[in-house]
Design an enzyme around this catalytic site. Structure first.
Site, PDB file in Angstrom:
ATOM      1  N   ARG A   1       0.734  -1.063   0.159  1.00 37.98           N
ATOM      2  CA  ARG A   1       0.046  -0.044   0.014  1.00 37.98           C
ATOM      3  C   ARG A   1       0.950   1.253  -0.009  1.00 37.98           C
ATOM      4  O   ARG A   1       0.649   2.314   0.686  1.00 37.98           O
ATOM      5  CB  ARG A   1      -0.849   0.088   1.112  1.00 37.98           C
ATOM      6  CG  ARG A   1      -2.311   0.711   0.854  1.00 37.98           C
ATOM      7  CD  ARG A   1      -3.229   0.858   2.098  1.00 37.98           C
ATOM      8  NE  ARG A   1      -4.394   1.418   1.704  1.00 37.98           N
ATOM      9  CZ  ARG A   1      -5.211   2.347   2.519  1.00 37.98           C
ATOM     10  NH1 ARG A   1      -4.627   2.601   3.745  1.00 37.98           N
ATOM     11  NH2 ARG A   1      -6.314   2.410   2.250  1.00 37.98           N
TER      12      ARG A   1
ATOM     13  N   ASP B   1      -4.884   2.447  13.010  1.00 35.84           N
ATOM     14  CA  ASP B   1      -4.654   1.382  11.962  1.00 35.84           C
ATOM     15  C   ASP B   1      -3.358   1.103  11.814  1.00 35.84           C
ATOM     16  O   ASP B   1      -2.350   1.658  12.404  1.00 35.84           O
ATOM     17  CB  ASP B   1      -5.209   2.153  10.649  1.00 35.84           C
ATOM     18  CG  ASP B   1      -5.727   0.963   9.759  1.00 35.84           C
ATOM     19  OD1 ASP B   1      -5.549  -0.104   9.842  1.00 35.84           O
ATOM     20  OD2 ASP B   1      -6.604   1.571   8.955  1.00 35.84           O
ATOM     21  N   MET B   2      -2.975  -0.221  10.924  1.00 34.90           N
ATOM     22  CA  MET B   2      -1.883  -0.772  10.863  1.00 34.90           C
ATOM     23  C   MET B   2      -2.070  -1.520   9.495  1.00 34.90           C
ATOM     24  O   MET B   2      -2.401  -2.765   9.585  1.00 34.90           O
ATOM     25  CB  MET B   2      -1.423  -1.624  11.826  1.00 34.90           C
ATOM     26  CG  MET B   2      -0.084  -2.134  12.150  1.00 34.90           C
ATOM     27  SD  MET B   2       0.590  -3.108  11.099  1.00 34.90           S
ATOM     28  CE  MET B   2       2.079  -3.608  11.956  1.00 34.90           C
TER      29      MET B   2
ATOM     30  N   CYS C   1      -7.276  -1.296  14.629  1.00 38.36           N
ATOM     31  CA  CYS C   1      -7.714  -1.818  13.249  1.00 38.36           C
ATOM     32  C   CYS C   1      -6.353  -2.226  12.534  1.00 38.36           C
ATOM     33  O   CYS C   1      -5.267  -1.684  12.784  1.00 38.36           O
ATOM     34  CB  CYS C   1      -8.200  -0.531  12.456  1.00 38.36           C
ATOM     35  SG  CYS C   1      -8.482  -0.839  10.751  1.00 38.36           S
TER      36      CYS C   1
ATOM     37  N   ASP D   1     -12.563  -5.250   6.827  1.00 38.41           N
ATOM     38  CA  ASP D   1     -12.937  -4.309   5.634  1.00 38.41           C
ATOM     39  C   ASP D   1     -14.140  -4.672   4.991  1.00 38.41           C
ATOM     40  O   ASP D   1     -14.626  -3.841   4.188  1.00 38.41           O
ATOM     41  CB  ASP D   1     -11.790  -3.695   4.749  1.00 38.41           C
ATOM     42  CG  ASP D   1     -10.868  -2.952   5.387  1.00 38.41           C
ATOM     43  OD1 ASP D   1     -10.963  -2.431   6.545  1.00 38.41           O
ATOM     44  OD2 ASP D   1      -9.565  -2.982   4.960  1.00 38.41           O
TER      45      ASP D   1
HETATM   46  C1  GLA Z   1      -7.964   0.251   6.440  1.00 35.45           C
HETATM   47  C2  GLA Z   1      -8.912   0.316   7.214  1.00 35.45           C
HETATM   48  C3  GLA Z   1     -10.030   1.119   6.802  1.00 35.45           C
HETATM   49  C4  GLA Z   1      -9.852   2.329   6.658  1.00 35.45           C
HETATM   50  C5  GLA Z   1      -8.478   2.477   5.594  1.00 35.45           C
HETATM   51  C6  GLA Z   1      -7.845   3.956   5.377  1.00 35.45           C
HETATM   52  O1  GLA Z   1      -8.187  -0.491   5.281  1.00 35.45           O
HETATM   53  O2  GLA Z   1      -9.397  -1.205   7.596  1.00 35.45           O
HETATM   54  O3  GLA Z   1     -11.313   0.955   7.659  1.00 35.45           O
HETATM   55  O4  GLA Z   1      -9.570   3.057   7.922  1.00 35.45           O
HETATM   56  O5  GLA Z   1      -7.469   1.686   6.170  1.00 35.45           O
HETATM   57  O6  GLA Z   1      -7.012   4.169   4.647  1.00 35.45           O
END
Ligand code: GLA
Length: 714
Positions: free
Chosen positions: A422, A457-458, A505, A527
């Protein structure tokens, strides 16, 4: 509490840890399980039994069993997966562990100290009894008290051994991005099944939880189930082994793959916690025990459990295109629906217009927010909602100011290719300077703004795990130190900002385990928000983890994952079985959808105590047929809620009546259906009727769903 081996006098059964000092025998007791340990004539600590609670005088009998070594070092004729494996500076790799001493720091804890037969290498086995949940906790500390350094190649958290039986079945969770935490079952044949992560995080691929039953004899409601969960958010491993002797053992802890942890003289290493439980009440009871344990003993709000708010999140509505005026307009529409937290997801910072740039630059994007975040937050607060924000602290885009000023901060092997995923690289948060920079950055962000909810997030795995700057022999400690630093960072930020609710997340459910759950009160499950897929993902999530922390958003149709269209009712009901959220283009919604959402959110608030703090009964599994049914029963039994989903219909068959569980057969219950799908409609019936006859529901066609609120009348 002391007892006498073979004595007709019963030991005090109210004690959680029974001890026979003369025989060096211990029984760790929960409400319905016993775990028996004994030191044999050679000083080897042996596990004699783990299963249903034994009678008082019968511990002596268990002592006649040979059992198996409770925590073997790799030395001598040990061919099973060891608990400890090491190499000394002089090259000697043998370690033979013998009982040294023990202590009981309090009525629920036992520490047994083992020592290598020759040298001052100690292993402290820490046990804790969680009586009410039928669970035990294990962890280990390895101490090097010799005068030379040693390198640990394996330091497992514990070994769980099942009573000998002809055939056992393993249940675990497997998947990948957008399809994580799915049910997987297989027989345990001679050999070894390894569940693990080598990705630096818990992973979408497997989850550190297991459940084992004898030959498939257990089902949702009955049968013996042995289960366990490891609290570690980095590389982990569960080795499920059927030995030559026919024993089944589960050895779990930090992954031994690419693991090397040097201990200088005087140093020690603590392993993660590994919890294990036994029940005769099937997979359902195993889950309920873990859920209650997690709510009351693990979660950050364990001391006084709080209900989770209804959250609006911007992601699926606008992705990176957030800006002040749009968010204000959306907030105006979200507040009257009953939303309690209004959260901006990705896109608010740096040059973050897509996923190619900006990660690391945690200041507001001036084009999108010319006046900073202040006016949006104020607007959200004035509407009566809290403000939340998305961050991804551990990551950096090469196209960012942070990377341009600190290219040396990323995990990599110098001079070697390094993978981007990514478009991002992973910051080495094990470095003190990086950790401090992140603490200062987010401490300031949270101090300068009224932020009350954070989605952390990660979004990628760790690869090429080089740590330039540390000695070659310490390089592999990165796997451990990365996770410890993550925990430290989260702990420090939580301490400085105790009112923030953190959601964890990792591209959805890529980092879900009891280690991270101890530090974040909420999990972004997946997701994939398609409600039919969600029924299976949420089923898997609920095997170990409580619905309270299972964040579930209603999103727009056609679904962004698979293009499926389902009704708003179907989507709401799926999301209402966990912690409810919405990520939809509210500014495009017709009035009737807004009205419906308002009704459903009001209903959710009425039942959320039951869903979030109650007991879950999985009445019909999405893996087994065309119907999924879940029932929640409030603590104290005053309310219950039934959710039923029909996936698809072929022919004209009706779904069978759904029989309820966990209710008082002698009580009367008022049925409050949310629509006209309940045959017979609203009325009062007895608990006995609900259990024996059940409710007939008129669900027809594809993706039909309903819910019934059931209030105790007397
Ligand atoms: C990840 C999270 C999503 C969102 C995106 C943002 O994929 O799981 O919910 O926050 O990043 O880039």
């Amino acid at each position: 509490m002391a007892m006498t081996l073979g004595s007709p006098a019963l030991p005090d059964l109210s004690a959680r840890i029974l001890e026979d000092p003369s025989e060096k025998l211990w029984a760790l007791e929960t409400r319905s399980s016993s775990y028996v340990l004994r030191v044999d004539g050679n000083g080897v600590l042996r596990n004699l039994f783990w299963g249903a609670r034994l009678g008082g005088g019968d511990y002596a009998d268990a002592a006649f069993a040979a059992g198996s070594e409770e925590y073997p070092g790799w030395g001598g004729p040990v061919f099973v997966e060891a608990g400890l494996k090491l190499t000394r500076a002089d090259g000697v790799r043998d370690v033979v562990l013998r009982y040294h001493s023990h202590r009981q720091p309090d009525p629920d804890r036992l520490v047994i100290r083992l020592k290598d037969c020759n040298e001052e290498i100690f292993v402290n086995l820490h046990y804790r009894v969680f009586e009410d949940y039928d669970l035990l906790g294990k962890r280990v500390a390895v101490e090097n008290r010799t005068s030379q350094s040693i390198t640990l190649e394996s330091a497992q958290s514990g070994v769980w051994r099942l009573p000998p039986a002809d055939s056992y079945r393993l249940t675990h969770l497997a998947g990948h991005w957008g399809a994580e935490l799915r049910l997987a079952q297989q027989p345990i044949q001679p050999g070894m099944i390894v569940l693990d992560s080598r990705r630096g995080k818990t992973s979408h691929r497997a989850n550190p939880w297991f459940a084992i039953d004898e030959g498939g004899r257990a089902d949702e409601d009955r049968g013996e189930v042995w289960f366990g969960a490891l609290a570690w958010s980095g590389n982990w491993k569960l080795a499920v082994e059927r030995t030559d002797a026919g024993d089944v053992r589960v050895v779990g802890g930090m992954n031994t793959f690419d693991f090397a942890y040097p201990l200088a003289p005087g140093e020690s290493l603590e392993t993660p916690h590994f919890y294990g439980g036994y029940t005769s009440g099937g997979f359902g009871q195993a889950s309920r025990n873990l859920h209650r344990f997690t709510r009351n003993e693990v979660l950050p709000d364990r001391a006084s459990p709080q209900l989770r708010p209804v959250v609006y999140n911007s992601w699926y509505s606008v992705y990176f295109d957030v800006n002040e005026s749009l968010l204000k307009r959306v907030a105006d529409r979200a507040a009257p629906l009953g939303v309690e937290v209004f959260a901006i997801d990705d896109g608010w910072f740096g040059e973050r217009n897509d996923d190619t740039a900006g990660l690391g630059d945690w200041h507001t994007n001036p084009e999108k927010f010319p006046n900073g975040l202040g006016p949006v937050i104020e607007h959200v607060n004035n509407l009566g909602m809290k403000f939340g924000i998305w961050i991804e602290p551990e990551m950096v885009n090469p196209d960012s100011d942070l990377y341009r000023s600190h290219p040396d901060w990323v995990i990599n092997f110098p001079g070697r290719p390094r993978s981007e995923s990514r478009n991002q690289l992973v910051l080495n948060i094990a470095r003190e300077d990086v950790k401090e920079h992140l603490f200062q950055t987010f401490d300031k962000l949270f101090s300068d703004h009224k932020i009350e909810y954070v989605k952390w997030d990660m979004n990628r795995d760790i690869t090429e795990p080089g740590w330039p700057g540390v000695a070659p022999e310490a390089q592999r400690t990165l796997w451990v130190e990365y996770v410890r630093s993550l925990y430290e960072l989260l702990d420090r930020l939580r301490e400085s900002h105790p009112d923030i609710l953190f959601e964890t997340c990792s591209g959805g459910g890529g980092r879900v385990d009891l280690g991270i759950i101890a530090r974040s009160g909420q999990i972004w499950t997946s997701d994939n928000t398609d409600p039919l897929d969600r029924l299976k993902l949420q089923h898997g999530f609920s095997l170990p983890y409580p619905p309270k922390i299972m964040m579930s958003w209603v999103t727009d149709v056609p679904d962004s994952h698979n293009g499926r269209t389902t009704s708003l009712k179907y989507r709401f009901l799926v999301s209402m079985m966990g912690s409810l959220g919405l990520s939809v283009a509210l500014e495009k919604w017709p009035e009737e959808d807004l009205d419906y959402a308002q009704e459903m959110i009001a209903l959710y608030k009425e039942i959320r105590e039951t869903v979030q703090h109650g007991d879950l009964y999985r009445l019909a599994s999405p893996w087994q047929g065309e119907t999924t049914a879940n029932q929640y029963v409030a603590e104290g039994g005053g309310q219950s809620v039934l959710f039923v989903f029909r996936h698809s219909q072929q022919f004209r068959e009706r779904i069978p009546p759904i029989r309820l569980m966990g209710l008082d057969p002698n009580a009367s219950y008022l049925l409050r259906p949310i629509d006209d799908k309940l045959s017979g409609g609203a009325r009062a019936v007895s608990g006995a009727y609900l259990a024996a006859h059940g409710l007939a529901l008129d669900l027809v066609g594809d993706f039909d769903a309903t819910a019934v609120v059931i209030d105790r009348a007397n």
